[in-house]
Scaffold this active site. Structure first.
Site, mmCIF file in Angstrom:
data_model
loop_
_atom_site.group_PDB
_atom_site.id
_atom_site.type_symbol
_atom_site.label_atom_id
_atom_site.label_comp_id
_atom_site.label_asym_id
_atom_site.label_seq_id
_atom_site.Cartn_x
_atom_site.Cartn_y
_atom_site.Cartn_z
ATOM 1 N N LYS A 1 30.910 -26.007 56.836
ATOM 2 C CA LYS A 1 30.304 -24.820 56.234
ATOM 3 C C LYS A 1 29.629 -23.958 57.318
ATOM 4 O O LYS A 1 29.437 -24.410 58.447
ATOM 5 C CB LYS A 1 29.284 -25.234 55.174
ATOM 6 C CG LYS A 1 29.917 -25.972 53.986
ATOM 7 C CD LYS A 1 30.818 -25.058 53.196
ATOM 8 C CE LYS A 1 31.305 -25.661 51.897
ATOM 9 N NZ LYS A 1 32.215 -26.816 52.059
HETATM 10 C C1 LIG Z 1 33.816 -23.997 46.366
HETATM 11 C C2 LIG Z 1 33.175 -25.310 46.651
HETATM 12 N N1 LIG Z 1 32.507 -25.931 45.677
HETATM 13 C C3 LIG Z 1 31.878 -27.095 45.883
HETATM 14 C C4 LIG Z 1 31.937 -27.740 47.097
HETATM 15 C C5 LIG Z 1 31.304 -29.082 47.239
HETATM 16 O O1 LIG Z 1 30.361 -29.184 48.229
HETATM 17 P P1 LIG Z 1 30.071 -30.613 48.899
HETATM 18 O O2 LIG Z 1 31.237 -30.950 49.741
HETATM 19 O O3 LIG Z 1 28.806 -30.400 49.668
HETATM 20 O O4 LIG Z 1 29.883 -31.588 47.775
HETATM 21 C C6 LIG Z 1 32.626 -27.127 48.160
HETATM 22 C C7 LIG Z 1 32.663 -27.695 49.506
HETATM 23 O O5 LIG Z 1 33.299 -28.554 49.936
HETATM 24 C C8 LIG Z 1 33.286 -25.905 47.921
HETATM 25 O O6 LIG Z 1 34.014 -25.327 48.896
#
Ligand SMILES: Cc1ncc(COP(=O)(O)O)c(C=O)c1O
Length: 396
Positions: free
Chosen positions: A188
């Protein structure tokens, strides 16, 4: 993976970590407080201030943040949650965790975000929420989605996991929905290792979120008093220190990412068969998360990816539609053809290497190899012959 014959090995993504972040994490380790401490609170305050909202609740991932938003909004079994099939699977899984049904609405083929008209058409008497995703760092059409949510009394949750710092019509993403969620996985814009942040202007909602993230404890601080079914979704102090240090650099980081995107845009302008990402006029600040190009339909994407990989250039199809994931096909009977815009887009997208500290030379190398392989596949001369800044040539 290192490629023996490649002139360069370019990472697909990579966090930007300086001594500031290293010192911040080490400082935590020199204290006895590794969880439930001052860094988490400081990170929350800084995030709320950055977004311009009343409250921020730190959690241990973007996924847990989305889950808590739906839980706190009272979404449960038999409810429907409208979201996009063109996203990471967590955008829909959060409904499944609550026993609700994700209902997909197709996307705008240019912005790749939810098409509000299709969202409106997907509303049924069972719909209780909309999860709007800011795809690849471009804000969703939140005002139109807000109007739909208001008309049908739905909770509007913004999955801004890919879009911290993005702006639509001059307004920073995060304060326009009931709550918005950011994510801090290392690919990110800013990272906490793992981590997420929920932001909201609704103080009562934030109290419930905080309790849910901490085993359902009441906010009177009584350690063994559990008033609701909660989870352990807490962010630890090391992650919070890292996230806080990264948030302190966010303007620099977003500017550098925009510069890298600009280098790509310049070089792709010369390639007809590979299109740069579309940025809508309403997007007054793109928060570049990934750099995803659209390929001419005649290009064999798998062959292109393999050829790039051999040159030390990793790339990925982005996204594979959620409704076509095995879990969703099996559970809901989805099939190819259900969401044609998403599927057409997904067939032709390719994420290229992209990260904050990427150099112009690395962008040159990626574009040079991309151009060469595309030209070879389409059986025509290369469009962008190497200029002075090109480091290597690929025979046409
Ligand atoms: C659009 C979106 N939603 C949710 C997530 C979930 O985040 P995390 O990987 O921190 O659980 C991500 C990232 O991977 C994402 O790109």
């Amino acid at each position: 993976m290192d490629q023996a014959g490649a002139e360069m090995n370019v990472p697909l993504s990579q966090p930007s970590i300086t001594d500031v972040e290293v010192e911040a994490v080490l400082a935590v380790l020199r204290t006895p407080t590794l969880s439930l401490g001052p860094r988490v609170r400081a990170f929350e305050r800084a995030a709320a201030e950055y977004v311009g909202v009343a409250e921020a609740v730190a959690v241990n991932s973007g996924t847990s943040g989305l889950h808590l938003c739906l839980a706190a909004a009272g979404i449960g079994s038999g409810d429907e949650v409208i979201t996009t099939p063109f996203s990471f699977v967590a955008s829909a899984n959060c409904a499944l965790y609550q026993g609700a049904r994700p209902v997909f609405a197709d996307i705008d083929p240019r912005t790749l975000n939810l098409d509000p008209a299709r969202v409106a058409a997907a509303v049924t008497p069972r719909t209780r929420a909309i999860v709007a995703v800011d795809v690849f760092g471009q804000p969703a059409p939140i005002e139109e989605l807000r109007a739909i949510a208001a008309r049908h009394d739905l909770a509007l949750i913004q999955d801004a996991c890919e879009a911290i710092g993005a702006e639509r019509d001059g307004r920073r993403v995060g304060g326009q929905a009931k709550a918005a969620v950011f994510a801090f996985y290392p690919n990110k814009q800013i990272t906490a290792g793992e981590g997420g942040m929920i932001v909201t202007d609704d103080r009562a909602f934030a109290r419930v979120l905080r309790s849910l993230s901490n085993q359902g404890r009441d906010d009177d601080g009584t350690w063994m008093n559990h008033v609701r079914l909660g989870y352990n979704y807490r962010l630890d102090e090391m992650s919070a220190a890292l996230g806080l240090a990264q948030l302190g650099r966010i303007d620099e980081i977003l500017d550098r990412r925009a510069r890298v995107a600009g280098w790509y845009n310049e070089r792709l302008a010369a390639m007809n068969a590979v299109r740069a990402p579309y940025v809508a006029p309403e997007t007054t600040r793109m928060s570049w998360f990934v750099y995803v190009v659209r390929l001419d339909e005649r290009i064999d994407r798998d062959a292109l990816m393999a050829a790039l990989e051999a040159d030390g250039v990793p790339s990925r199809p982005y996204f594979v539609p959620i409704h076509l994931q095995p879990l969703y096909r099996e559970r809901f009977g989805h099939r190819p053809g259900d969401f044609p815009v998403t599927e057409q887009v997904a067939r032709t997208t390719l994420a290229l290497p992209f990260f904050t500290d990427m150099s112009e030379g690395q962008v040159d190398y990626v574009c040079d190899r991309l151009d060469g392989h595309v030209a070879r596949q389409l059986g025509r001369p290369r469009r962008s012959q190497g200029g002075p800044s090109r480091r290597s040539g690929v025979p046409a």
